[in-house]
Design a protein around this motif. Structure first.
Motif, PDB file in Angstrom:
ATOM      1  N   ALA A  37       7.035  12.355   3.220  1.00 31.49           N
ATOM      2  CA  ALA A  37       6.114  11.420   3.869  1.00 31.49           C
ATOM      3  C   ALA A  37       6.117  11.667   5.369  1.00 31.49           C
ATOM      4  CB  ALA A  37       6.532   9.983   3.573  1.00 31.49           C
ATOM      5  N   LEU A  38       7.328  11.827   5.914  1.00 30.08           N
ATOM      6  CA  LEU A  38       7.443  12.075   7.349  1.00 30.08           C
ATOM      7  C   LEU A  38       6.735  13.366   7.744  1.00 30.08           C
ATOM      8  CD1 LEU A  38      11.010  11.153   8.581  1.00 30.08           C
ATOM      9  CD2 LEU A  38       8.832  10.506   9.586  1.00 30.08           C
ATOM     10  N   ALA A  39       6.921  14.384   6.921  1.00 30.90           N
ATOM     11  CA  ALA A  39       6.298  15.665   7.232  1.00 30.90           C
ATOM     12  C   ALA A  39       4.782  15.535   7.240  1.00 30.90           C
ATOM     13  CB  ALA A  39       6.736  16.709   6.207  1.00 30.90           C
TER      14      ALA A  39
ATOM     15  N   PRO B 233      -1.312   2.252  -8.455  1.00 34.58           N
ATOM     16  CA  PRO B 233      -0.675   0.925  -8.380  1.00 34.58           C
ATOM     17  C   PRO B 233       0.727   0.980  -7.782  1.00 34.58           C
ATOM     18  CG  PRO B 233      -1.634   1.312 -10.545  1.00 34.58           C
ATOM     19  CD  PRO B 233      -1.719   2.607  -9.814  1.00 34.58           C
ATOM     20  N   GLY B 234       1.354   2.131  -7.817  1.00 33.99           N
ATOM     21  CA  GLY B 234       2.689   2.260  -7.240  1.00 33.99           C
ATOM     22  C   GLY B 234       2.678   2.504  -5.738  1.00 33.99           C
ATOM     23  N   GLY B 235       1.496   2.539  -5.137  1.00 36.06           N
ATOM     24  CA  GLY B 235       1.403   2.780  -3.705  1.00 36.06           C
ATOM     25  C   GLY B 235       1.284   4.256  -3.388  1.00 36.06           C
ATOM     26  N   ILE B 236       1.031   4.539  -2.122  1.00 36.50           N
ATOM     27  CA  ILE B 236       0.815   5.927  -1.706  1.00 36.50           C
ATOM     28  C   ILE B 236       2.023   6.796  -2.044  1.00 36.50           C
ATOM     29  CG2 ILE B 236       0.376   7.452   0.270  1.00 36.50           C
ATOM     30  CD1 ILE B 236      -1.055   5.155   1.607  1.00 36.50           C
ATOM     31  N   ALA B 237       3.222   6.243  -1.892  1.00 36.57           N
ATOM     32  CA  ALA B 237       4.438   7.034  -2.095  1.00 36.57           C
ATOM     33  C   ALA B 237       4.576   7.500  -3.537  1.00 36.57           C
ATOM     34  CB  ALA B 237       5.660   6.210  -1.681  1.00 36.57           C
ATOM     35  N   SER B 238       3.872   6.842  -4.466  1.00 38.09           N
ATOM     36  CA  SER B 238       3.999   7.228  -5.872  1.00 38.09           C
ATOM     37  C   SER B 238       3.057   8.368  -6.235  1.00 38.09           C
ATOM     38  CB  SER B 238       3.701   6.028  -6.762  1.00 38.09           C
ATOM     39  OG  SER B 238       2.322   5.730  -6.713  1.00 38.09           O
ATOM     40  N   LEU B 239       2.194   8.759  -5.281  1.00 37.79           N
ATOM     41  CA  LEU B 239       1.167   9.746  -5.603  1.00 37.79           C
ATOM     42  C   LEU B 239       1.739  11.153  -5.795  1.00 37.79           C
ATOM     43  CD1 LEU B 239      -1.878   8.784  -3.385  1.00 37.79           C
ATOM     44  CD2 LEU B 239      -1.709   8.753  -5.871  1.00 37.79           C
ATOM     45  N   ARG B 240       2.664  11.544  -4.951  1.00 36.41           N
ATOM     46  CA  ARG B 240       3.091  12.947  -4.932  1.00 36.41           C
ATOM     47  C   ARG B 240       3.806  13.396  -6.213  1.00 36.41           C
ATOM     48  NH1 ARG B 240       4.613  15.931  -1.459  1.00 36.41           N
ATOM     49  NH2 ARG B 240       3.014  16.501   0.028  1.00 36.41           N
TER      50      ARG B 240
ATOM     51  N   LEU C 181      -6.251  -1.545   0.565  1.00 40.34           N
ATOM     52  CA  LEU C 181      -5.366  -2.186  -0.412  1.00 40.34           C
ATOM     53  C   LEU C 181      -5.983  -2.133  -1.802  1.00 40.34           C
ATOM     54  CD1 LEU C 181      -2.750  -3.852  -0.785  1.00 40.34           C
ATOM     55  CD2 LEU C 181      -4.124  -5.890  -0.469  1.00 40.34           C
ATOM     56  N   ILE C 182      -7.275  -2.473  -1.884  1.00 41.63           N
ATOM     57  CA  ILE C 182      -7.947  -2.485  -3.192  1.00 41.63           C
ATOM     58  C   ILE C 182      -7.977  -1.084  -3.788  1.00 41.63           C
ATOM     59  CG2 ILE C 182     -10.152  -2.877  -4.356  1.00 41.63           C
ATOM     60  CD1 ILE C 182     -10.639  -5.104  -2.241  1.00 41.63           C
ATOM     61  N   ILE C 183      -8.392  -0.112  -2.959  1.00 46.16           N
ATOM     62  CA  ILE C 183      -8.502   1.263  -3.462  1.00 46.16           C
ATOM     63  C   ILE C 183      -7.146   1.777  -3.930  1.00 46.16           C
ATOM     64  CG2 ILE C 183      -8.983   3.662  -2.826  1.00 46.16           C
ATOM     65  CD1 ILE C 183     -11.154   2.608  -0.957  1.00 46.16           C
ATOM     66  N   VAL C 184      -6.114   1.581  -3.097  1.00 44.66           N
ATOM     67  CA  VAL C 184      -4.785   2.086  -3.455  1.00 44.66           C
ATOM     68  C   VAL C 184      -4.284   1.412  -4.724  1.00 44.66           C
ATOM     69  CG1 VAL C 184      -2.381   2.179  -2.732  1.00 44.66           C
ATOM     70  CG2 VAL C 184      -4.173   2.779  -1.122  1.00 44.66           C
ATOM     71  N   MET C 185      -4.526   0.113  -4.827  1.00 47.66           N
ATOM     72  CA  MET C 185      -4.037  -0.591  -6.018  1.00 47.66           C
ATOM     73  C   MET C 185      -4.761  -0.126  -7.279  1.00 47.66           C
ATOM     74  SD  MET C 185      -1.531  -2.473  -5.277  1.00 47.66           S
ATOM     75  CE  MET C 185      -1.074  -1.185  -4.128  1.00 47.66           C
ATOM     76  N   LEU C 186      -6.039   0.226  -7.121  1.00 52.04           N
ATOM     77  CA  LEU C 186      -6.784   0.717  -8.282  1.00 52.04           C
ATOM     78  C   LEU C 186      -6.353   2.133  -8.643  1.00 52.04           C
ATOM     79  CD1 LEU C 186     -10.431  -0.554  -7.645  1.00 52.04           C
ATOM     80  CD2 LEU C 186      -8.841  -1.286  -9.427  1.00 52.04           C
TER      81      LEU C 186
ATOM     82  N   ILE D 273       0.838  -1.199   0.000  1.00 50.19           N
ATOM     83  CA  ILE D 273       0.000   0.000   0.000  1.00 50.19           C
ATOM     84  C   ILE D 273       0.873   1.249   0.000  1.00 50.19           C
ATOM     85  CG2 ILE D 273      -1.704   1.334   1.309  1.00 50.19           C
ATOM     86  CD1 ILE D 273      -2.818  -1.298   2.342  1.00 50.19           C
ATOM     87  N   GLY D 274       1.927   1.233   0.805  1.00 55.10           N
ATOM     88  CA  GLY D 274       2.795   2.406   0.902  1.00 55.10           C
ATOM     89  C   GLY D 274       3.534   2.677  -0.402  1.00 55.10           C
ATOM     90  N   GLY D 275       3.939   1.642  -1.076  1.00 52.94           N
ATOM     91  CA  GLY D 275       4.713   1.806  -2.298  1.00 52.94           C
ATOM     92  C   GLY D 275       5.912   0.881  -2.257  1.00 52.94           C
ATOM     93  N   LEU D 276       5.814  -0.208  -2.989  1.00 50.18           N
ATOM     94  CA  LEU D 276       6.816  -1.274  -2.893  1.00 50.18           C
ATOM     95  C   LEU D 276       8.184  -0.788  -3.387  1.00 50.18           C
ATOM     96  CD1 LEU D 276       6.731  -4.191  -1.970  1.00 50.18           C
ATOM     97  CD2 LEU D 276       6.329  -4.878  -4.333  1.00 50.18           C
ATOM     98  N   GLY D 277       9.207  -1.098  -2.618  1.00 52.33           N
ATOM     99  CA  GLY D 277      10.563  -0.782  -3.050  1.00 52.33           C
ATOM    100  C   GLY D 277      11.002   0.631  -2.728  1.00 52.33           C
ATOM    101  N   ARG D 278      10.115   1.404  -2.100  1.00 51.62           N
ATOM    102  CA  ARG D 278      10.480   2.780  -1.764  1.00 51.62           C
ATOM    103  C   ARG D 278      10.511   2.919  -0.246  1.00 51.62           C
ATOM    104  NH1 ARG D 278       6.867   3.558  -6.119  1.00 51.62           N
ATOM    105  NH2 ARG D 278       7.749   4.894  -7.758  1.00 51.62           N
ATOM    106  N   LEU D 279      11.546   3.565   0.251  1.00 52.86           N
ATOM    107  CA  LEU D 279      11.623   3.764   1.699  1.00 52.86           C
ATOM    108  C   LEU D 279      10.517   4.701   2.157  1.00 52.86           C
ATOM    109  CD1 LEU D 279      15.470   3.846   2.228  1.00 52.86           C
ATOM    110  CD2 LEU D 279      13.867   2.049   2.823  1.00 52.86           C
ATOM    111  N   ALA D 280      10.130   5.643   1.297  1.00 49.16           N
ATOM    112  CA  ALA D 280       9.007   6.515   1.649  1.00 49.16           C
ATOM    113  C   ALA D 280       7.738   5.679   1.808  1.00 49.16           C
ATOM    114  CB  ALA D 280       8.811   7.577   0.577  1.00 49.16           C
TER     115      ALA D 280
END
Lengths: 348, 423
Positions: free
Chosen positions: B7-9, A335-342, A327-332, A274-281
C-alpha cells in the motif's frame, strides 16, 4: 480455542513471536527508507500533504484496531485527537525556545493525556454496545467546540491556540525545507505507531481482541477478560489518536476546534471502512484518501468552468459527495475495502 | 505487514507522479525568480469564507476584487502584466485556512496573499507567511495583530482596526445616549476583544458583556442575559450572519435596545437578505464605514464600481461588500504601480511603506515603516426608511488613548479611466 483470524495474520502462523517482530522491523525500516527518499523527490506542498498522511495514519491505524479488530465503533476519535493537539500546544507554549527536545516531551504529554481521556471513555464504552456506544462517542466528538468556548481563557474559543514549533535543526543545513522536516516528524510517529500496532495485534493481545469481537461469551469461556480487553483496545487507540492529533498541531502550527469537527470523526470511520476495516494496510489507504480526496475535488472544481455561484456551492460540498460515492463504490466492488483488492487479484 | 508495504509503495508512486505533475504546473514563472510573477502575469491568492457561517455577504468580496482586476487587465494590466486572483474557500474555519494558504504559497507559488478574510482565520497563518516571506497585504479584518511591523514585516491591514472603531462608536454613544445602560455582544476572539477594548477606553466598563462563537448559530442565551441586565444600548462586534441573528433573537423576546454595530457586520443589503421578511428590524441601526456607501449614486467611485460590476462581475447585486472588494483591488493596483516595473516582494512592501495612497476612503491610509494598520477613521451611518446613509463628520483616532477628532480632508476623485496611474 481457535478464533477466526484475518488472513493477513494466519499467513504466517508458524513464525515465532521473535521472527514476526524481526519481520515487522524490517518492513518498517524499508518503509522509512522509502518515505525518506520521497521527501527528497517531492516539492514542498506534496511533502506537507505527505506529512498530513502520516499524521492521519497514526489515527486511522489506531481506529482500525479498535473498530475492525475489537468491534467497538468510535465516532469520537476527533475529540481524542483534539486532546492530544491542545496538550501539545500548551506544553510547547510553556517550554518554547529551549530546543528540539521540547517537542518530544510535548508529544509524549499529548499521548499521555489522550490515553487518559481514552481510558475514561473506554471504561464507559466497555459497558455499552452498538448504537449506545456510537451515541457516547458521538457526544465526546460534539463536546469539543463547547469545551473550547466555555473555557475560553485556556483554549481561546474558536480562534484556538498557536503552536510554537522550532525550525528544523541547524545540523540539517540552514536552507533545509521546513515541509521535509514536518514529513519526517509525522512519519516517524506514523511508522512507530504502525510497527507497534502490527507487533501488538499479531500476538496474544490481537487474538483476544478478535475473540471479543467475534463472540464475547465464547471469549469469556476461553479465559479472555472481555472488559479489560475492550478498555485496553480503547486506550491503545486513544494513544494513537493523541499522537496523530499532536502531530496535526505541529503541522498546522495551530489548534482550533474547527480542526476537529464532528465530520472529522465521521471521515475517519469512513476512511478505515473504505481502506479495509481491521487491516493496517487499510489504515494506510484510509489516511491517503483523507488527504487525496479533498485535494482532488478541489482541483476538479477548479478545472470545471462553471458560473462562480455554482462553483461556490460545489466547493464546500463536493468532497463530501465524493467521499460518499467512493464509499458506495468500494462497498459494492470490494466489501473488504481497498486493502482487500490486491490478494484476490494475485489468486486469479 | 507485506500489504502495508505494498500500500505504501502504491502511495509513493501516486505521490511521486503527482509531485512531478505539480512541478510542471505549479511554478510557471518565466524568466525572473520572483514567485508568482512573470513578464505577463502576477498571481495573487486569497482565503475567503465562500461557504459556512461567515459566508453571508463576505462571499461577494473576492469576486468583486477579481472583477476589478479583470477590468484593469482588459485595459492593459499593470506594467504589462495581467493580475490573476486565486480565491480559496476556507469556510471561516482556522484549520482550513492553514490548508488553503499552504496550497496557495507552496503549490501555486503566489506572489502575495491579498485580503485574506477573518480575525481567527488569518491570525493562524501569520507565522507561516512570515517564514515564507510572502507579502500579506490588506487583511480583511480590523484586528490589531496586522499592525506589528517588527514581528510581521510583510503584513498590512486594510480595515479600520476594531479598537479605533470601538472608540468612535462609543464616543457617539456617549454623546447621544448619555446615561443609558450600554452592553456588548462580541465574537469570542480578537475581533470581539479588540472592539470591546476600544469601547471601554471611552465608556469605561460596559454594563454587561456576552460573546458568541461562529460554530454555534444561536445567540438566545446571550440576548436573554442582555435583556435581563436591562441594557438600553447593545454594541455588536459581529459578522453579518450573527448581526441578523442578534436582531432577530432580540425581537423574538421583545427586547428593543438601540443596536450599534461594527462596520464588518452592518451592511444593510446583507442583513436585509438574511432577515428576509424581518428586514424592518434593521430600522434605526447605527453603524459606521470608511468607504462610499453602495447606495450613494452620485459618488464617482460608486459610478465606477457599478460600471465594473456590470461588465466583469455578472452584474451581481450591488452592496457594500462589492464596494469593499473593489476598493481593495484599487489599492492593490496602486501598490503595484508604485512598486514599478521590476516587481519583487521586497519592492512591493517598500512601496506600500512609502504610503501616500489616495483612494475612495473617507479616512486616511497611513501606511509607513512603523504603521501597518489600515484606514484610520470612520463616519457614522444610520438606517432610516430602509436606507443606510452617513451622518455627521468623519472621525479619526488611534488604538491607544488619542482623542477622537474630526477628519475633514475630502476623498480623492477616481482617475478618468478608473485605473490608478503609474507613479
Amino acid at each position: 480455542m481457535s478464533v477466526t483470524l484475518a488472513p493477513k495474520v494466519s499467513a504466517a502462523p508458524r513464525l515465532t513471536r521473535q521472527a514476526r517482530k524481526h519481520r515487522h522491523l524490517l518492513w518498517t525500516v524499508a518503509a522509512a527508507v522509502l518515505i525518506l527518499a520521497l521527501t527528497y523527490v517531492l516539492p514542498p506542498f506534496r511533502n506537507y500533504q505527505l506529512a498530513t498522511v502520516g499524521a492521519y495514519l497514526c489515527v486511522t491505524a489506531g481506529l482500525t484496531v479498535l473498530t475492525g479488530l475489537n468491534g467497538q465503533l468510535s465516532l469520537g476519535h476527533g475529540a481524542l485527537m483534539a486532546t492530544g493537539a491542545y496538550t501539545v500546544a500548551m506544553v510547547q507554549e510553556k517550554l518554547s525556545g529551549r530546543g528540539q527536545w521540547t517537542l518530544l516531551v510535548a508529544v509524549l504529554a499529548g499521548i499521555a493525556v489522550a490515553t487518559l481521556a481514552g481510558g475514561i471513555v473506554g471504561l464507559a464504552a466497555a459497558r455499552l454496545r452498538g448504537p449506545y456506544l456510537a451515541g457516547l462517542t458521538l457526544a465526546v466528538a460534539v463536546v469539543v467546540p463547547a469545551v473550547a468556548s466555555t473555557f475560553d481563557k485556556t483554549f481561546n474559543s474558536d480562534q484556538g491556540l498557536s503552536v510554537y514549533v522550532d525550525p528544523p535543526p541547524l545540523a540539517l543545513g540552514a536552507t533545509f525545507p521546513y515541509e521535509r522536516w514536518q514529513a519526517w516528524l509525522a512519519w516517524a510517529g506514523a511508522l512507530i505507531t504502525v510497527f507497534g500496532l502490527a507487533t501488538l495485534v499479531s500476538g496474544r493481545f490481537g487474538r483476544s481482541l478478535r475473540a471479543v469481537r467475534d463472540d464475547e461469551a465464547a471469549a469469556r469461556i476461553a479465559g479472555v477478560n472481555v472488559a479489560r480487553t475492550q478498555v485496553l483496545a480503547f486506550v491503545v487507540s486513544a494513544a494513537c489518536a493523541g499522537l496523530g492529533g499532536g502531530l496535526f498541531a505541529v503541522l498546522a502550527q495551530s489548534v482550533s476546534p474547527g480542526a476537529f469537527p464532528l465530520s472529522l470523526s465521521l471521515f475517519l470511520v469512513m476512511a478505515i471502512v473504505i481502506g479495509g476495516l481491521g487491516r493496517l494496510a487499510g489504515a494506510v489507504w484510509g489516511a491517503v484518501l483523507l488527504v487525496a480526496l479533498p485535494a482532488l475535488t478541489h482541483s476538479v472544481t477548479d478545472s470545471i468552468d462553471v458560473s462562480p455561484a455554482v462553483a461556490q456551492r460545489l466547493e464546500g460540498n463536493l468532497p463530501l459527495a465524493l467521499f460518499g460515492i467512493t464509499l458506495i463504490i468500494v462497498m459494492l466492488a470490494a466489501p473488504g475495502g481497498i486493502a482487500s483488492l490486491r490478494p484476490r487479484r494475485r489468486k486469479a | 505487514m507485506r500489504r502495508i508495504w505494498s500500500a505504501l509503495a502504491a502511495v509513493a508512486l501516486v505521490a511521486a507522479a503527482a509531485g512531478c505533475s505539480g512541478d510542471d504546473g505549479g511554478g510557471g514563472s518565466g524568466g525572473g525568480n520572483v514567485p508568482g510573477v512573470t513578464d505577463t502575469e502576477i498571481l495573487v491568492g486569497t482565503h475567503m469564507p465562500l461557504t459556512g457561517p461567515a459566508a453571508a455577504g463576505y462571499s461577494k468580496i473576492a469576486p468583486a476584487t477579481k472583477a476589478y482586476f479583470d477590468y484593469v487587465n482588459a485595459n492593459g494590466g499593470v506594467h504589462g502584466r495581467k493580475i490573476s486572483y486565486k480565491i480559496m474557500d476556507d469556510t471561516y474555519n482556522p484549520a482550513t485556512t492553514q490548508q488553503v494558504v499552504r496550497e496557495l504559497v507552496l503549490q501555486d507559488k503566489v506572489f502575495a496573499i491579498l485580503n485574506g478574510l477573518g480575525t481567527p482565520t488569518h491570525t493562524g497563518v501569520l507565522d507561516f507567511l512570515k517564514t515564507n516571506r510572502v507579502p500579506d497585504l490588506f487583511v480583511a479584518s480590523g484586528s490589531r495583530s496586522w499592525n506589528q511591523p517588527d514581528k510581521y514585516p510583510g503584513t498590512f491591514g486594510f480595515n479600520v482596526d476594531y479598537t479605533v472603531e470601538g472608540k468612535i462608536l462609543a464616543t457617539h454613544v456617549k454623546q447621544t445616549q448619555a446615561g443609558k445602560k450600554v452592553c456588548f455582544l462580541g465574537q469570542d476572539d480578537d475581533f470581539g476583544r479588540d472592539a470591546l477594548a476600544g469601547i471601554e477606553k471611552v465608556l469605561g466598563p460596559v454594563a454587561a458583556k456576552q460573546s458568541y462563537v461562529t460554530s454555534n448559530p444561536n445567540v438566545g442565551p446571550q440576548m436573554g442575559a442582555l435583556k435581563q441586565a436591562g441594557c438600553q444600548v447593545v454594541m455588536l462586534a459581529t459578522v453579518p450572519g450573527f448581526t441578523a441573528l442578534s436582531l432577530g433573537t432580540a425581537a423574538k423576546i421583545a427586547f428593543k435596545p438601540q443596536f450599534v454595530v461594527s462596520q464588518v457586520g452592518a451592511d444593510l443589503g446583507t442583513l436585509s437578505k438574511q432577515l428576509g421578511a424581518a428586514a424592518p428590524l434593521t430600522e434605526g441601526l447605527i453603524s459606521d464605514n470608511y468607504l462610499p456607501l453602495s447606495n450613494d449614486e452620485a459618488n464617482p467611485w460608486i459610478q465606477l464600481y457599478k460600471k465594473v460590476n456590470a461588465a466583469h462581475n455578472g452584474n451581481a447585486e450591488f452592496d457594500n461588500n462589492i464596494v469593499y472588494g473593489m476598493s481593495v483591488g484599487y489599492l492593490f493596483v496602486q501598490s503595484l504601480q508604485a512598486a514599478g516595473k521590476d516587481l519583487t516582494r521586497e519592492g512591493l512592501i517598500a512601496a506600500i511603506e512609502k504610503g501616500g495612497f489616495q483612494g475612495p476612503g473617507l479616512a486616511p491610509l497611513r501606511y509607513s515603516a512603523d504603521n501597518h494598520a489600515g484606514y484610520g477613521g470612520m463616519r457614522l451611518s444610520k438606517v432610516a426608511g430602509g436606507k443606510q446613509t452617513y451622518f455627521g463628520e468623519t472621525f479619526e483616532t488611534d488604538d491607544a488613548d488619542g482623542p477622537v477628532a474630526p477628519y475633514s480632508t475630502p476623498p480623492a476623485a477616481p482617475p478618468a479611466n478608473g485605473i490608478p496611474a503609474a507613479s
